[in-house]
Design an enzyme around this catalytic site. Structure first.
Site, PDB file in Angstrom:
ATOM      1  N   PHE A   1      59.485 -35.978 -75.533  1.00 19.69           N
ATOM      2  CA  PHE A   1      59.726 -34.678 -75.918  1.00 19.69           C
ATOM      3  C   PHE A   1      59.507 -33.898 -74.533  1.00 19.69           C
ATOM      4  O   PHE A   1      58.692 -33.899 -73.796  1.00 19.69           O
ATOM      5  CB  PHE A   1      58.651 -34.098 -76.963  1.00 19.69           C
ATOM      6  CG  PHE A   1      58.524 -34.723 -77.968  1.00 19.69           C
ATOM      7  CD1 PHE A   1      59.293 -34.185 -79.271  1.00 19.69           C
ATOM      8  CD2 PHE A   1      57.726 -35.814 -78.223  1.00 19.69           C
ATOM      9  CE1 PHE A   1      58.946 -34.832 -80.625  1.00 19.69           C
ATOM     10  CE2 PHE A   1      57.277 -36.320 -79.638  1.00 19.69           C
ATOM     11  CZ  PHE A   1      58.274 -35.954 -80.717  1.00 19.69           C
ATOM     12  N   ASP A   2      60.619 -32.885 -74.293  1.00 20.85           N
ATOM     13  CA  ASP A   2      60.290 -31.860 -73.397  1.00 20.85           C
ATOM     14  C   ASP A   2      59.124 -30.920 -74.022  1.00 20.85           C
ATOM     15  O   ASP A   2      58.880 -31.107 -75.359  1.00 20.85           O
ATOM     16  CB  ASP A   2      61.671 -30.902 -73.463  1.00 20.85           C
ATOM     17  CG  ASP A   2      61.396 -29.622 -72.498  1.00 20.85           C
ATOM     18  OD1 ASP A   2      60.747 -29.894 -71.639  1.00 20.85           O
ATOM     19  OD2 ASP A   2      62.241 -28.675 -72.555  1.00 20.85           O
ATOM     20  N   GLY A   3      58.689 -30.095 -73.155  1.00 22.56           N
ATOM     21  CA  GLY A   3      57.663 -29.069 -73.843  1.00 22.56           C
ATOM     22  C   GLY A   3      58.103 -27.607 -74.222  1.00 22.56           C
ATOM     23  O   GLY A   3      58.171 -27.446 -75.392  1.00 22.56           O
TER      24      GLY A   3
ATOM     25  N   PHE B   1      64.170 -35.424 -76.607  1.00 16.95           N
ATOM     26  CA  PHE B   1      64.385 -34.198 -76.921  1.00 16.95           C
ATOM     27  C   PHE B   1      64.305 -33.064 -75.844  1.00 16.95           C
ATOM     28  O   PHE B   1      63.356 -32.864 -75.421  1.00 16.95           O
ATOM     29  CB  PHE B   1      63.517 -33.488 -78.397  1.00 16.95           C
ATOM     30  CG  PHE B   1      63.657 -34.359 -79.502  1.00 16.95           C
ATOM     31  CD1 PHE B   1      64.635 -34.197 -80.474  1.00 16.95           C
ATOM     32  CD2 PHE B   1      62.775 -35.504 -79.712  1.00 16.95           C
ATOM     33  CE1 PHE B   1      64.762 -35.233 -81.487  1.00 16.95           C
ATOM     34  CE2 PHE B   1      62.798 -36.234 -80.772  1.00 16.95           C
ATOM     35  CZ  PHE B   1      63.704 -36.275 -81.624  1.00 16.95           C
TER      36      PHE B   1
ATOM     37  N   LYS C   1      61.581 -25.935 -66.948  1.00 21.10           N
ATOM     38  CA  LYS C   1      61.876 -26.979 -67.972  1.00 21.10           C
ATOM     39  C   LYS C   1      61.600 -28.296 -67.406  1.00 21.10           C
ATOM     40  O   LYS C   1      61.500 -29.349 -68.049  1.00 21.10           O
ATOM     41  CB  LYS C   1      63.408 -26.775 -68.527  1.00 21.10           C
ATOM     42  CG  LYS C   1      63.503 -25.630 -69.229  1.00 21.10           C
ATOM     43  CD  LYS C   1      62.457 -25.406 -70.501  1.00 21.10           C
ATOM     44  CE  LYS C   1      62.439 -26.348 -71.528  1.00 21.10           C
ATOM     45  NZ  LYS C   1      61.441 -26.650 -72.260  1.00 21.10           N
TER      46      LYS C   1
END
Length: 343
Positions: free
Chosen positions: A183-185, A300, A343
Site C-alpha cells: 500500500f501507498d500511504g 495500491f 507520495k
C-alpha cells in the site's frame, strides 16, 4: 432489460462450504482483470455488442488466459486453504465475487474458464450493462477491482474500497503460498490531509506540519478497511503460533522520509491497532525497483506516475482515484500525471 445471472458452480474438492457474505471478506473482481479479454474488448469497441456476443458464444469452450488479478485470486485461495485447516468451522474467509456488466450469453465461457483453472468462485453478478455498485453493497464488498476507472470512481464515492487495475507488459512471478499486499500511504491508507498541505504550501511546510501533528493520527483513507481485514486474518494465524509462517504479508511503500514524516504514519497505524509487516520510506525515490524486490500480488497507489513506474517493472499495480492528486492530474494533459514530492 438487464440480465442478472447468479451462478453456483460445482468445483470439486476445493471447499466444504460457502461463507455467508456478511461473515466473509468479499473481493469483487471484474472479468477484465481476472482474465485477459483484450481481444474480446477490441471486438466490442470496434464491431459492437452483437458481434462481441457472437464471438464469445463461438469460442465458449476456449478458456480465457489469466489477467492481472489472477495470481492475487489464487493467493487468496491459498490463504483460505490454510485458514480452513486451522479453523474448520470459521466463515472468516476470502470470498471472490465475479462482477461483470456482460450479458448472460458470455456466462458459459466464464464458467468454463473458472472450471478450467479450478478457481473457487461461486458468486457471479452479470449485470447486462447496468452499474454493479448496488450489487457491491449487497455483497458487503471489502475490495472491488476493475479495469473500468469510471466504475471504480463510482464505488469510491459510495464508500467502497476500490481500485483500477493495470496489466504490466511482463508480470513478475509471485509467491503461490504467501499473499503479499503493498500500500501507498497518503490518500490510500490515510486521508489526503498531508498531501493537501504539500500541494498548497510546498515540501518545507509539509515537513513542519507533520512534525507539529506527529501525535495526531491521520484520518482514514479508502483502503484502510482492507488493511484492517487483512490484519484480522493475520491475527488468526498468530493465535495458532504462526506469526513467522503467516501466509499474509503487508507492506507500506511510501515516498515519505522516515525521519521527517515517517513518525506520523507509523503512529497513525498504531492508533488504529493495525500492524504493517514492512514499512519502506523511500524519501522520494522511485517505487518500482523496491516493489520488484517485494514482488507483491497487488500494489495500491493514488498517483498514476507510481502505478506506471511499478507496472513497467512487472508489478501488478492499481490506481486509487482519491484525493487532491486527482485534481492535479485532471489539470495536466489527458492520461499524464506528474510525480509528487510527498507520495
Amino acid at each position: 432489460t438487464s440480465t442478472i445471472l447468479p451462478s453456483t458452480l460445482n468445483v470439486p474438492n476445493l471447499s466444504p462450504f460457502q461463507p455467508k457474505p456478511e461473515n466473509a471478506i468479499t473481493i469483487a473482481v471484474s472479468t477484465r482483470v481476472l482474465f485477459n479479454m483484450e481481444k474480446e474488448q477490441q471486438i466490442y469497441e470496434r464491431q459492437g455488442l452483437e458481434e462481441y456476443i457472437k464471438y464469445q458464444v463461438e469460442h465458449e469452450t476456449e478458456p480465457f488466459s489469466p489477467g492481472p488479478a489472477f495470481s492475487f485470486v489464487k493467493a487468496l485461495e491459498a490463504v483460505n486453504t490454510q485458514l480452513r485447516e486451522l479453523y474448520p468451522d470459521s466463515e472468516e474467509l476470502f470470498d471472490v465475487v465475479l462482477m461483470t456488466n456482460n450479458h448472460a450469453y458470455v456466462g458459459l465461457r466464464l464458467i468454463n474458464t473458472i472450471n478450467h483453472y479450478q478457481l473457487f468462485i461461486e458468486r457471479f453478478c452479470m449485470t447486462g450493462g447496468n452499474s454493479p455498485i448496488g450489487y457491491l453493497k449487497a455483497y458487503h464488498t471489502n475490495l472491488y477491482l476493475s479495469a473500468d476507472a469510471a466504475k471504480v470512481h463510482e464505488a469510491l464515492e459510495e464508500g467502497i474500497a476500490a481500485a483500477t487495475m493495470f496489466t504490466p507488459e511482463k508480470m513478475k512471478e509471485v509467491s503461490e503460498t504467501q499473499l503479499r499486499v503493498a500500500f501507498d500511504g497518503d490518500a490510500v491508507l490515510f486521508s489526503d490531509e498531508s498531501e493537501r498541505i504539500y500541494k498548497a504550501h510546498g515540501l518545507d511546510k509539509f515537513f513542519e506540519h507533520e512534525k507539529e501533528h506527529e501525535n495526531k493520527p491521520l484520518d482514514h483513507g479508502p483502503l484502510k478497511g482492507f488493511l484492517e481485514v487483512l490484519g484480522k486474518l493475520q491475527k488468526k494465524f498468530y493465535g495458532k503460533g504462526q506469526r513467522m509462517a503467516c501466509p499474509i504479508r503487508t507492506y507500506l511503500v511510501t515516498a515519505r522520509s522516515a525521519a521527517s514524516s515517517g513518525t506520523r504514519a507509523l503512529k497513525t497505524l498504531r492508533s488504529w491497532g493495525l500492524e504493517i509487516d514492512e514499512a519502506l520510506f523511500l524519501a522520494g525515490a522511485p517505487k518500482g525497483p523496491m516493489l520488484e524486490k517485494i514482488r507483491p500480488h497487488i500494489f495500491f497507489d493514488d498517483q498514476m506516475f507510481h502505478v506506471e513506474g511499478a507496472a513497467e517493472m512487472g508489478t501488478v499495480a492499481c490506481h486509487v482515484p482519491y484525493g487532491i492528486a486527482q485534481r492535479a492530474a485532471k489539470r495536466g494533459r489527458k492520461g499524464e500525471e506528474t510525480p509528487s514530492g510527498l507520495k
